[in-house]
Motif scaffolding. Structure first.
Motif, PDB file in Angstrom:
ATOM      1  N   LYS A 108      -2.284 -11.584   1.818  1.00  0.00           N
ATOM      2  CA  LYS A 108      -2.624 -10.580   2.832  1.00  0.00           C
ATOM      3  C   LYS A 108      -2.911 -11.247   4.175  1.00  0.00           C
ATOM      4  O   LYS A 108      -2.400 -10.818   5.213  1.00  0.00           O
ATOM      5  CB  LYS A 108      -3.835  -9.767   2.372  1.00  0.00           C
ATOM      6  CG  LYS A 108      -4.274  -8.699   3.322  1.00  0.00           C
ATOM      7  CD  LYS A 108      -3.334  -7.526   3.286  1.00  0.00           C
ATOM      8  CE  LYS A 108      -3.922  -6.353   4.042  1.00  0.00           C
ATOM      9  NZ  LYS A 108      -3.113  -5.158   3.945  1.00  0.00           N
TER      10      LYS A 108
ATOM     11  N   GLN B  46      -9.783  -2.377  -1.332  1.00  0.00           N
ATOM     12  CA  GLN B  46      -9.183  -3.509  -0.625  1.00  0.00           C
ATOM     13  C   GLN B  46     -10.222  -4.441  -0.015  1.00  0.00           C
ATOM     14  O   GLN B  46     -10.023  -5.652   0.016  1.00  0.00           O
ATOM     15  CB  GLN B  46      -8.260  -3.009   0.477  1.00  0.00           C
ATOM     16  CG  GLN B  46      -7.060  -2.280  -0.040  1.00  0.00           C
ATOM     17  CD  GLN B  46      -6.135  -1.856   1.078  1.00  0.00           C
ATOM     18  OE1 GLN B  46      -6.160  -2.391   2.184  1.00  0.00           O
ATOM     19  NE2 GLN B  46      -5.293  -0.875   0.801  1.00  0.00           N
TER      20      GLN B  46
ATOM     21  N   SER C 279      -6.260  -4.461  -5.778  1.00  0.00           N
ATOM     22  CA  SER C 279      -5.881  -4.436  -4.366  1.00  0.00           C
ATOM     23  C   SER C 279      -6.889  -5.176  -3.501  1.00  0.00           C
ATOM     24  O   SER C 279      -6.688  -5.333  -2.295  1.00  0.00           O
ATOM     25  CB  SER C 279      -5.767  -2.985  -3.869  1.00  0.00           C
ATOM     26  OG  SER C 279      -4.723  -2.319  -4.542  1.00  0.00           O
TER      27      SER C 279
ATOM     28  N   ARG D  12      -4.113 -12.950  -3.822  1.00  0.00           N
ATOM     29  CA  ARG D  12      -3.983 -11.699  -3.050  1.00  0.00           C
ATOM     30  C   ARG D  12      -4.519 -11.886  -1.634  1.00  0.00           C
ATOM     31  O   ARG D  12      -3.918 -11.450  -0.660  1.00  0.00           O
ATOM     32  CB  ARG D  12      -4.751 -10.560  -3.727  1.00  0.00           C
ATOM     33  CG  ARG D  12      -4.149 -10.052  -4.994  1.00  0.00           C
ATOM     34  CD  ARG D  12      -4.812  -8.770  -5.469  1.00  0.00           C
ATOM     35  NE  ARG D  12      -6.254  -8.848  -5.642  1.00  0.00           N
ATOM     36  CZ  ARG D  12      -6.861  -9.206  -6.772  1.00  0.00           C
ATOM     37  NH1 ARG D  12      -6.154  -9.533  -7.829  1.00  0.00           N
ATOM     38  NH2 ARG D  12      -8.180  -9.218  -6.845  1.00  0.00           N
TER      39      ARG D  12
END
Length: 103
Positions: free
Chosen positions: A64, A10, A32, A60
């Motif tokens: 997030k 991540q 991720s 992404r």
């Protein structure tokens, strides 16, 4: 690369490592990945943005960060959470020190 196979990765901090490119496999395979810290490297933001897979990574990252801002978790650490990646000022320092032209 091996990092491209890390689908659960991540956050990746690679600050101050003389990195001048990010392999597309990292942006496309690390599905991720939402935080890529590349400050103080000779990589320009423009070069990062044209790397294959950057658009998916950026989507992404935005999703997030938007979720965290909406939930109030980035109020005290907004600078860290909003790290877009390449450090334009850091690149210019490196480019000047190495005699490189700006991209």
């Amino acid at each position: 690369g091996e990092l491209g196979g890390c689908s659960a990765l991540q956050v990746l901090s690679l600050e101050r490592n003389l990195i001048d490119a990010v392999p597309p496999a990292v942006l496309t395979g690390a599905t991720s990945l939402w935080c890529l810290a590349l400050g103080s490297n000779p990589l320009s933001a423009d070069k990062l943005r044209v790397t294959e897979g950057y658009d998916a990574f950026d989507a992404r990252r935005r999703a997030k960060v938007d979720k965290q801002i909406g939930g109030g978790t980035l109020v005290s650490s907004a600078r860290r959470g909003l790290n877009e990646g390449a450090d334009a000022q850091g690149y210019e320092r490196w480019a000047g020190a190495l005699g490189r032209k700006k991209e």
